[in-house]
Design an enzyme around this catalytic site. Structure first.
Site, PDB file in Angstrom:
ATOM      1  N   ASP A  20      40.155  -8.258 -77.387  1.00 23.61           N
ATOM      2  CA  ASP A  20      39.007  -7.390 -77.113  1.00 23.61           C
ATOM      3  C   ASP A  20      37.774  -7.825 -77.898  1.00 23.61           C
ATOM      4  O   ASP A  20      37.886  -8.389 -78.988  1.00 23.61           O
ATOM      5  CB  ASP A  20      39.381  -5.941 -77.474  1.00 23.61           C
ATOM      6  CG  ASP A  20      38.363  -4.947 -76.934  1.00 23.61           C
ATOM      7  OD1 ASP A  20      37.713  -5.241 -75.915  1.00 23.61           O
ATOM      8  OD2 ASP A  20      38.208  -3.868 -77.545  1.00 23.61           O
ATOM      9  N   ASN A  68      40.338  -2.276 -66.003  1.00 22.08           N
ATOM     10  CA  ASN A  68      39.209  -3.217 -65.948  1.00 22.08           C
ATOM     11  C   ASN A  68      38.702  -3.449 -64.517  1.00 22.08           C
ATOM     12  O   ASN A  68      37.583  -3.932 -64.323  1.00 22.08           O
ATOM     13  CB  ASN A  68      39.570  -4.568 -66.590  1.00 22.08           C
ATOM     14  CG  ASN A  68      39.721  -4.530 -68.097  1.00 22.08           C
ATOM     15  OD1 ASN A  68      40.497  -5.297 -68.685  1.00 22.08           O
ATOM     16  ND2 ASN A  68      38.992  -3.633 -68.781  1.00 22.08           N
TER      17      ASN A  68
END
Ligand code: IPE
Ligand code: IPE
Ligand code: MG
Length: 266
Positions: A20, A68
């Site tokens: 991330d 996502n």
């Protein structure tokens, strides 16, 4: 962090990473978010090499979550394009590592060209017996569990399994990659402290290492620091420290794995 400090006999067998921070890395440099995704590929390359060098058997990378898909369309399509490019350009090096590529997630949702790239990488590396490189793509931990339950219910309806006899091992057989051991170590970069729907079932007893680094700046030294951090932990699996030490003493004498034999008890 010096390479030599890592004890080769107790490296984690399976490391899982939530990669991330690509977007923030880029934006903080005045770049567009996709530049962060591109730079993140260099980290992927370096961490795979580090895993190979330290004898880590399985590396699972969270590359794209089921959530996502809700990102802006341009970002999603660039991520898919990068994934295809990665699978095509890196496959030679992956072959040199003797690594086998696997995928967990709802790949049925990937665009056809991405799915083909994934299938080619899996097929080309399927005979490799070195490390396993698992990409979590279009992956959601809850979806994985629901998918497992759906298939399990079907088998129960057809009389293939008896729900009364179901235990954890029996359930695990329905997960996406049931033969993989649970991650020993979960790393999350990007300064967040959450699991974001990653491997909800499998992380039950994983050690967590949360890094302030954004993924594009998480490289070999940071990875080796995470391994060292892991090696300082005592994994107790619900037992007491004294029990763990007794098990270690017993296994040194008898050459057996005391902790895993205890884990089998309840
Ligand atoms: C991780 O970086 C990559 C993916 C989720 C695909 P992000 O894109 O989430 O970057 P941040 O968290 O917004 O910085
Ligand atoms: C998790 O990162 C998913 C991947 C790294 C692929 P996200 O950026 O999507 O997670 P949240 O939204 O911060 O929880
Ligand atoms: Mg993020």
């Amino acid at each position: 962090m010096a390479h030599s400090e890592i004890q080769p006999d107790c490296v984690p067998r399976h490391v899982a990473i939530i990669m991330d921070g690509n977007g923030r890395w880029a934006v903080s440099r005045g770049l567009e978010r996709n530049a962060g995704h591109r730079e993140g590929i260099e980290s992927v390359r370096e961490i795979i090499r580090a895993c190979r060098d330290h004898g880590i058997e399985i590396l699972t990378l969270y590359a794209f979550s089921i959530e996502n898909w809700n990102r802006p369309r341009g970002e999603v399509s660039e991520l898919m394009r990068l994934l295809e490019e990665y699978l095509e350009t890196e496959i030679d090096e992956v072959m040199e590592h003797g690594a086998r590529v696997r995928v967990i997630g709802r790949v049925d949702r990937l665009p056809p060209s991405t799915r083909r790239a994934v299938e080619r990488a899996i097929a080309r590396t399927s005979e490799n017996t070195g490390m396993q490189l698992v990409f979590a793509l279009s992956y959601g931990g809850r979806t994985e569990i629901v998918d497992a339950v759906r298939r399990l219910c079907r088998d129960a309806e057809q009389g293939k399994i008896d729900p009364e006899g179901l235990d954890e091992k029996g359930f695990e057989a329905y997960l996406y990659a049931p033969d993989l051991p649970d991650p020993d170590l979960l790393i999350r970069t990007g300064a967040e402290q959450r699991v974001s729907n990653f491997l909800l079932w499998q992380l039950a007893y994983s050690e967590l290492h949360l890094s302030e680094r954004m993924w594009p700046e998480f490289r070999r030294p940071e990875f080796e620091a995470a391994i060292l951090d892991y090696q300082r932990r005592e994994r107790r699996f619900g037992l007491t420290s004294e029990q763990i030490r007794e098990d270690e003493d017993a296994s040194e004498g008898a050459g057996t794995d005391g902790i895993s034999s205890r884990r089998g008890q309840s």
